[in-house]
Write a protein that holds these residues in place. Structure first.
Motif, PDB file in Angstrom:
ATOM      1  N   ASP A  32       0.833  -1.200   0.000  1.00 28.07           N
ATOM      2  CA  ASP A  32       0.000   0.000   0.000  1.00 28.07           C
ATOM      3  C   ASP A  32       0.871   1.255   0.000  1.00 28.07           C
ATOM      4  OD1 ASP A  32      -2.693   1.328   0.459  1.00 28.07           O
ATOM      5  OD2 ASP A  32      -1.632   2.008   2.246  1.00 28.07           O
ATOM      6  N   TYR A  33       1.934   1.225   0.792  1.00 31.92           N
ATOM      7  CA  TYR A  33       2.866   2.355   0.860  1.00 31.92           C
ATOM      8  C   TYR A  33       3.574   2.554  -0.483  1.00 31.92           C
ATOM      9  CZ  TYR A  33       6.925   5.121   2.270  1.00 31.92           C
ATOM     10  OH  TYR A  33       7.897   6.090   2.359  1.00 31.92           O
ATOM     11  N   LEU A  34       4.043   1.463  -1.084  1.00 29.39           N
ATOM     12  CA  LEU A  34       4.727   1.552  -2.371  1.00 29.39           C
ATOM     13  C   LEU A  34       3.799   2.113  -3.450  1.00 29.39           C
ATOM     14  CD1 LEU A  34       6.615  -1.871  -2.317  1.00 29.39           C
ATOM     15  CD2 LEU A  34       7.646   0.401  -2.103  1.00 29.39           C
ATOM     16  N   LYS A  35       2.544   1.712  -3.391  1.00 33.61           N
ATOM     17  CA  LYS A  35       1.568   2.203  -4.365  1.00 33.61           C
ATOM     18  C   LYS A  35       1.390   3.707  -4.238  1.00 33.61           C
ATOM     19  CE  LYS A  35      -3.247   1.591  -5.817  1.00 33.61           C
ATOM     20  NZ  LYS A  35      -4.507   0.849  -5.547  1.00 33.61           N
ATOM     21  N   ARG A  36       1.290   4.193  -3.017  1.00 29.49           N
ATOM     22  CA  ARG A  36       1.105   5.636  -2.803  1.00 29.49           C
ATOM     23  C   ARG A  36       2.321   6.435  -3.255  1.00 29.49           C
ATOM     24  NH1 ARG A  36       1.212   7.136   1.978  1.00 29.49           N
ATOM     25  NH2 ARG A  36       1.378   5.231   3.201  1.00 29.49           N
ATOM     26  N   LYS A  37       3.489   5.817  -3.185  1.00 30.77           N
ATOM     27  CA  LYS A  37       4.715   6.487  -3.606  1.00 30.77           C
ATOM     28  C   LYS A  37       5.001   6.291  -5.091  1.00 30.77           C
ATOM     29  CE  LYS A  37       5.695   8.147   0.420  1.00 30.77           C
ATOM     30  NZ  LYS A  37       5.646   9.621   0.649  1.00 30.77           N
ATOM     31  N   GLN A  38       4.037   5.699  -5.807  1.00 29.57           N
ATOM     32  CA  GLN A  38       4.145   5.475  -7.251  1.00 29.57           C
ATOM     33  C   GLN A  38       5.301   4.546  -7.623  1.00 29.57           C
ATOM     34  OE1 GLN A  38       1.892   6.797  -9.710  1.00 29.57           O
ATOM     35  NE2 GLN A  38       0.763   7.049  -7.806  1.00 29.57           N
ATOM     36  N   LEU A  39       5.671   3.656  -6.705  1.00 35.26           N
ATOM     37  CA  LEU A  39       6.704   2.654  -6.988  1.00 35.26           C
ATOM     38  C   LEU A  39       6.001   1.371  -7.429  1.00 35.26           C
ATOM     39  CD1 LEU A  39       8.977   3.407  -3.899  1.00 35.26           C
ATOM     40  CD2 LEU A  39       9.355   4.117  -6.267  1.00 35.26           C
ATOM     41  N   MET A  40       5.300   1.478  -8.556  1.00 32.41           N
ATOM     42  CA  MET A  40       4.398   0.413  -8.966  1.00 32.41           C
ATOM     43  C   MET A  40       5.132  -0.860  -9.375  1.00 32.41           C
ATOM     44  SD  MET A  40       1.713   2.061  -8.353  1.00 32.41           S
ATOM     45  CE  MET A  40       0.475   0.932  -8.931  1.00 32.41           C
ATOM     46  N   GLY A  41       6.276  -0.703 -10.039  1.00 32.94           N
ATOM     47  CA  GLY A  41       7.028  -1.887 -10.435  1.00 32.94           C
ATOM     48  C   GLY A  41       7.470  -2.693  -9.226  1.00 32.94           C
ATOM     49  N   THR A  42       7.974  -1.990  -8.210  1.00 34.88           N
ATOM     50  CA  THR A  42       8.398  -2.654  -6.977  1.00 34.88           C
ATOM     51  C   THR A  42       7.213  -3.309  -6.289  1.00 34.88           C
ATOM     52  OG1 THR A  42      10.125  -0.980  -6.700  1.00 34.88           O
ATOM     53  CG2 THR A  42       9.590  -2.320  -4.777  1.00 34.88           C
ATOM     54  N   MET A  43       6.089  -2.596  -6.248  1.00 34.37           N
ATOM     55  CA  MET A  43       4.900  -3.135  -5.595  1.00 34.37           C
ATOM     56  C   MET A  43       4.396  -4.393  -6.296  1.00 34.37           C
ATOM     57  SD  MET A  43       1.057  -1.800  -5.250  1.00 34.37           S
ATOM     58  CE  MET A  43       0.760  -2.861  -6.661  1.00 34.37           C
ATOM     59  N   CYS A  44       4.341  -4.354  -7.625  1.00 35.98           N
ATOM     60  CA  CYS A  44       3.847  -5.505  -8.380  1.00 35.98           C
ATOM     61  C   CYS A  44       4.774  -6.707  -8.225  1.00 35.98           C
ATOM     62  CB  CYS A  44       3.694  -5.138  -9.856  1.00 35.98           C
ATOM     63  SG  CYS A  44       2.358  -3.965 -10.184  1.00 35.98           S
ATOM     64  N   THR A  45       6.092  -6.442  -8.192  1.00 37.92           N
ATOM     65  CA  THR A  45       7.048  -7.533  -7.997  1.00 37.92           C
ATOM     66  C   THR A  45       6.863  -8.172  -6.631  1.00 37.92           C
ATOM     67  OG1 THR A  45       8.679  -6.485  -9.449  1.00 37.92           O
ATOM     68  CG2 THR A  45       9.498  -8.126  -7.890  1.00 37.92           C
ATOM     69  N   LEU A  46       6.711  -7.345  -5.603  1.00 37.90           N
ATOM     70  CA  LEU A  46       6.500  -7.860  -4.250  1.00 37.90           C
ATOM     71  C   LEU A  46       5.199  -8.647  -4.174  1.00 37.90           C
ATOM     72  CD1 LEU A  46       7.290  -8.043  -1.286  1.00 37.90           C
ATOM     73  CD2 LEU A  46       6.213  -5.809  -0.915  1.00 37.90           C
ATOM     74  N   GLU A  47       4.161  -8.124  -4.788  1.00 35.75           N
ATOM     75  CA  GLU A  47       2.861  -8.793  -4.783  1.00 35.75           C
ATOM     76  C   GLU A  47       2.955 -10.167  -5.447  1.00 35.75           C
ATOM     77  OE1 GLU A  47      -1.419  -6.975  -5.442  1.00 35.75           O
ATOM     78  OE2 GLU A  47      -0.450  -7.333  -7.365  1.00 35.75           O
ATOM     79  N   GLU A  48       3.657 -10.223  -6.575  1.00 33.97           N
ATOM     80  CA  GLU A  48       3.777 -11.487  -7.309  1.00 33.97           C
ATOM     81  C   GLU A  48       4.634 -12.494  -6.549  1.00 33.97           C
ATOM     82  OE1 GLU A  48       5.250 -13.141 -11.697  1.00 33.97           O
ATOM     83  OE2 GLU A  48       5.193 -10.991 -11.280  1.00 33.97           O
TER      84      GLU A  48
END
Length: 206
Positions: A32-48
């Motif tokens: 959620d924090y990564l998403k708010r900071k627009q670090l979408m690639g990092t967030m998607c990698t972590l999610e996967e």
């Protein structure tokens, strides 16, 4: 210094456990924090890699999410056809979001950017799904050498755009399906700064 950092991490995660949060909850807060900071690639990698959804999702839409995040546009359109007979308006809204993301990615291919004729064909598939103002904006994007010249797209990325597109589609389609909230949702605070809120609570608990 490394030892002190390790101790800090251990204290932090111990604090989370004291508050009744498991590893999955913590990962959701971080994503959620990564998403708010627009670090979408990092967030998607972590999610996967973690195999945990960053938000509560209904089972029927998980397939759509996977298709959108992997850029499988034809398969995603086929998925949307399932809802078209019963919900034409929602189908068209979601289809517009999907095709717009595909169009934006075509514009962002640099030297591999398709010829104007191909881009115009893609635009024609969008025209029937949006109003004149939206279509005019899409046509304007054709004149840009880089879509990030548009102020609101300054930090746009294909990965972030796909996630944003799925979020929008999920918001449109979720009411058409039954939804059940997961157990972790009740333990996590609501609001825009959930990770910070949990950390603040933890400080008070210590």
């Amino acid at each position: 210094a490394r030892w002190r950092r390790r101790q800090g991490f251990e204290r932090t995660f111990g604090m989370f456990n004291t508050m009744g949060l498991d590893d999955g909850d913590v990962l959701i807060l971080i994503m959620d924090y990564l998403k708010r900071k627009q670090l979408m690639g990092t967030m998607c990698t972590l999610e996967e890699e973690a195999g945990i959804q960053s938000q509560e999702e209904i089972e029927e839409l998980k397939t759509l999410k996977d298709l959108v995040l992997k850029g499988k546009w034809e398969e995603a359109e086929s998925f949307l056809q399932v809802v078209e007979p019963a919900a034409k308006e929602q189908h068209n809204q979601a289809l517009f979001v999907l095709r717009k993301q595909m169009f934006m990615e075509l514009l962002d291919e640099g030297e591999k950017r398709p010829e104007l004729g191909e881009l115009v064909q893609v635009l024609k598939g969008l025209e029937e799904l949006c109003d004149k103002a939206e279509f005019k904006e899409l046509c304007f994007f054709l004149t840009l050498t880089d879509i990030r010249q548009q102020p609101e797209l300054k930090h746009w990325t294909a990965t972030g755009g796909r996630y944003t597109a799925y979020d929008a589609m999920s918001g449109i389609l979720t009411p058409l399906f039954s939804s059940s909230a997961g157990a972790s949702a009740a333990r996590l605070p609501e609001g825009p700064n959930r990770l910070e809120e949990v950390l603040s609570r933890g400080v008070w608990h210590q």
